[in-house]
Design a protein around this motif. Structure first.
Motif, short mmCIF file in Angstrom:
data_model
loop_
_atom_site.label_atom_id
_atom_site.label_comp_id
_atom_site.label_asym_id
_atom_site.label_seq_id
_atom_site.Cartn_x
_atom_site.Cartn_y
_atom_site.Cartn_z
N PRO A 11 160.59 49.92 16.93
CA PRO A 11 159.60 49.62 15.89
C PRO A 11 159.83 48.30 15.18
N GLY A 12 161.06 47.82 15.16
CA GLY A 12 161.35 46.55 14.51
C GLY A 12 160.91 45.34 15.30
N GLN A 13 160.39 45.55 16.51
CA GLN A 13 160.00 44.45 17.39
C GLN A 13 158.48 44.27 17.49
N VAL A 14 157.73 44.87 16.57
CA VAL A 14 156.28 44.66 16.55
C VAL A 14 156.01 43.26 16.00
N ARG A 15 155.29 42.44 16.75
CA ARG A 15 155.03 41.05 16.34
C ARG A 15 153.57 40.70 16.51
N VAL A 16 153.09 39.86 15.62
CA VAL A 16 151.78 39.24 15.77
C VAL A 16 152.02 37.74 15.78
N GLY A 17 151.78 37.11 16.92
CA GLY A 17 152.08 35.69 17.04
C GLY A 17 151.40 35.06 18.23
N GLU A 18 151.72 33.82 18.46
CA GLU A 18 151.09 33.05 19.53
C GLU A 18 151.63 33.45 20.90
N VAL A 19 150.70 33.58 21.84
CA VAL A 19 151.04 33.83 23.25
C VAL A 19 150.14 32.94 24.09
N PRO A 20 150.47 32.70 25.36
CA PRO A 20 149.60 31.88 26.21
C PRO A 20 148.22 32.52 26.37
N ASP A 21 147.21 31.69 26.58
CA ASP A 21 145.87 32.20 26.88
C ASP A 21 145.91 33.03 28.15
N PRO A 22 145.02 34.01 28.29
CA PRO A 22 145.03 34.86 29.49
C PRO A 22 144.76 34.05 30.76
N ALA A 23 145.52 34.34 31.79
CA ALA A 23 145.38 33.62 33.07
C ALA A 23 144.12 34.07 33.79
N GLU A 24 143.51 33.18 34.53
CA GLU A 24 142.27 33.48 35.23
C GLU A 24 142.43 34.60 36.25
N ASP A 25 143.64 34.75 36.81
CA ASP A 25 143.82 35.81 37.81
C ASP A 25 143.83 37.20 37.19
N GLU A 26 143.76 37.29 35.85
CA GLU A 26 143.67 38.59 35.20
C GLU A 26 142.25 39.14 35.20
N GLY A 27 141.29 38.31 35.54
CA GLY A 27 139.91 38.78 35.60
C GLY A 27 138.93 37.65 35.38
N ALA A 28 137.75 37.76 36.02
CA ALA A 28 136.76 36.68 35.96
C ALA A 28 136.03 36.63 34.62
N LEU A 29 136.03 37.73 33.88
CA LEU A 29 135.37 37.75 32.58
C LEU A 29 136.35 37.35 31.49
N LEU A 30 135.97 36.37 30.68
CA LEU A 30 136.75 36.01 29.51
C LEU A 30 136.05 36.61 28.29
N VAL A 31 136.80 37.38 27.54
CA VAL A 31 136.23 38.14 26.42
C VAL A 31 136.93 37.74 25.13
N GLU A 32 136.13 37.51 24.09
CA GLU A 32 136.70 37.31 22.76
C GLU A 32 136.84 38.68 22.11
N GLY A 33 138.05 39.05 21.76
CA GLY A 33 138.29 40.35 21.16
C GLY A 33 137.62 40.48 19.80
N ARG A 34 137.03 41.65 19.57
CA ARG A 34 136.39 41.92 18.28
C ARG A 34 137.18 42.96 17.51
N LEU A 35 137.35 44.14 18.08
CA LEU A 35 138.09 45.20 17.41
C LEU A 35 139.04 45.88 18.39
N LEU A 36 140.09 46.45 17.85
CA LEU A 36 141.07 47.20 18.64
C LEU A 36 141.35 48.51 17.91
N GLY A 37 141.14 49.64 18.58
CA GLY A 37 141.43 50.93 17.98
C GLY A 37 142.90 51.29 18.13
N ILE A 38 143.40 52.04 17.16
CA ILE A 38 144.78 52.53 17.20
C ILE A 38 144.75 54.04 17.34
N CYS A 39 145.59 54.57 18.23
CA CYS A 39 145.66 56.02 18.39
C CYS A 39 147.13 56.44 18.49
N GLY A 40 147.33 57.75 18.68
CA GLY A 40 148.69 58.27 18.74
C GLY A 40 149.50 57.71 19.89
#
Length: 348
Positions: A11-40
């Motif tokens: 739990p002490g390793q949760v971070r919000v910070g800079e990471v590289p942009d998603p690589a093109e080989d991860e998928g042809a669609l580039l999406v701007e994130g809007r919301l993220l749900g949290i669950c158990g």
């Protein structure tokens, strides 16, 4: 870009910070994130070490309940800039097993599947993410921010689909449904039950927060206390708590030819005396079916999209009880008694 990254089990390793942009080989669609749900599941990843890192990586971009807007799409991919989309979580194994080869990765037989934000594959907890068009679901623009509920709704769409298939074994159809648990999964299970025209009852351990009002606004009936004191005999149960003793109590209250669908899991240990012979006899003589279900295939996401489009927007608003910015993700993992669904705003 900013992303939420974790080390499963630390739990002490949760971070919000800079990471590289998603690589093109991860998928042809580039999406701007809007919301993220949290669950158990997210809580279990962070606190209990559930899930696993991508190969060769020391951190995981968390998040599997997604919503975003397409900002770049191939001409022939079936999507356009501005489309509101959510991402499917599971990917088939590389062998693949027979179910995975037929698009039924939710029934993977060898466990070599991967899952966005959970198992060996980065999730959707970033300002931008890429996805393969075959694993993106286009949503009705009118759904708006409620689209972040698509993934959990897909789990219930599958649960109800499998339940409906079992009821097809006989000529009669269920009239009364019981949902145990009034968290996000339980409330969505109740929504889909009401949409099927059933008399829906929801049982929870207490009536704190908005859940009793949400159940009532559906036209369903809210109960607290012991399941045997509800005074109902359901034809179908969607069990969403994972509380083991409750699961076996359900067999005693259901009608003959009933179906009990188990969707919940619990990390606890609750030993209970159990008359296995009596339980076996009752299930046999009453034609009772009890089964478990997990995850969802593409068709269940599509069914969920239809269900959300048909639901009352004001009621769906009531499910999303707290919105937090990315930097507050660690705190958002801790729900209050007034919380139903907590979501992270990935914008700004």
């Amino acid at each position: 870009m900013k992303a939420i990254t974790v080390v499963p089990g630390d739990p002490g390793q949760v971070r919000v910070g800079e990471v590289p942009d998603p690589a093109e080989d991860e998928g042809a669609l580039l999406v701007e994130g809007r919301l993220l749900g949290i669950c158990g599941t997210d809580v279990d990843i962070v606190q209990q070490g559930y899930g696993s890192l991508p190969p060769g990586r020391d951190r995981l971009v968390v998040g599997h309940e997604s919503l975003g807007v397409v900002v770049d799409a191939p001409v022939a991919g079936g999507f356009a800039v501005g489309d509101l989309v959510a991402g499917i979580v599971r990917r088939p194994d590389p062998v693949p097993c027979e179910p995975c080869s037929h698009g039924e990765w939710d029934f993977c037989r060898n466990g070599r599947y991967t899952e966005r934000g959970i198992k060996e594959r980065d999730g959707y907890g970033s300002q931008y993410w890429r996805i393969e068009p075959d694993y993106a679901i286009r949503l009705d623009p009118g759904v708006g921010d409620h689209g972040v509920l698509l993934e959990p709704t897909s789990v219930l769409a599958k649960a109800w689909e499998q339940t409906d298939r079992i009821f097809a074994r006989a000529s009669w159809r269920p009239r009364t449904a019981l949902v145990t648990g009034a968290g996000p999964i339980g409330l969505l299970a109740a929504l889909l039950g009401v949409q099927r025209g059933l008399d829906v009852h929801v049982l929870d351990i207490n009536d704190k927060g908005p859940k009793s009002q949400l159940v009532g606004d559906l036209g369903a009936t809210f109960h607290t206390g012991d399941v045997k004191d509800t005074g109902i005999s359901p034809d179908v149960v969607i069990e969403c708590t994972g509380h083991g003793p409750l699961v076996f109590e359900l067999v005693d209250i259901v009608t003959p030819n009933s179906v009990i669908c188990l969707t919940g899991m619990s990390a606890g240990s609750s030993p209970v005396p159990l008359g296995t012979d009596e339980l076996n006899e009752k299930m046999v003589l009453d034609n009772t079916v009890m089964f478990g279900t997990v995850n969802a295939a593409r068709r269940h996401y599509e069914q969920a999209a239809t269900a959300l489009s048909s639901a009352d927007g004001g009621w769906l608003d009531g499910l999303i009880t707290r919105r937090v910015p990315m930097d507050e993700y660690p705190d958002a993992l801790h729900k209050t008694e007034d919380d139903i669904k907590v979501v992270v705003d990935l914008r700004g």
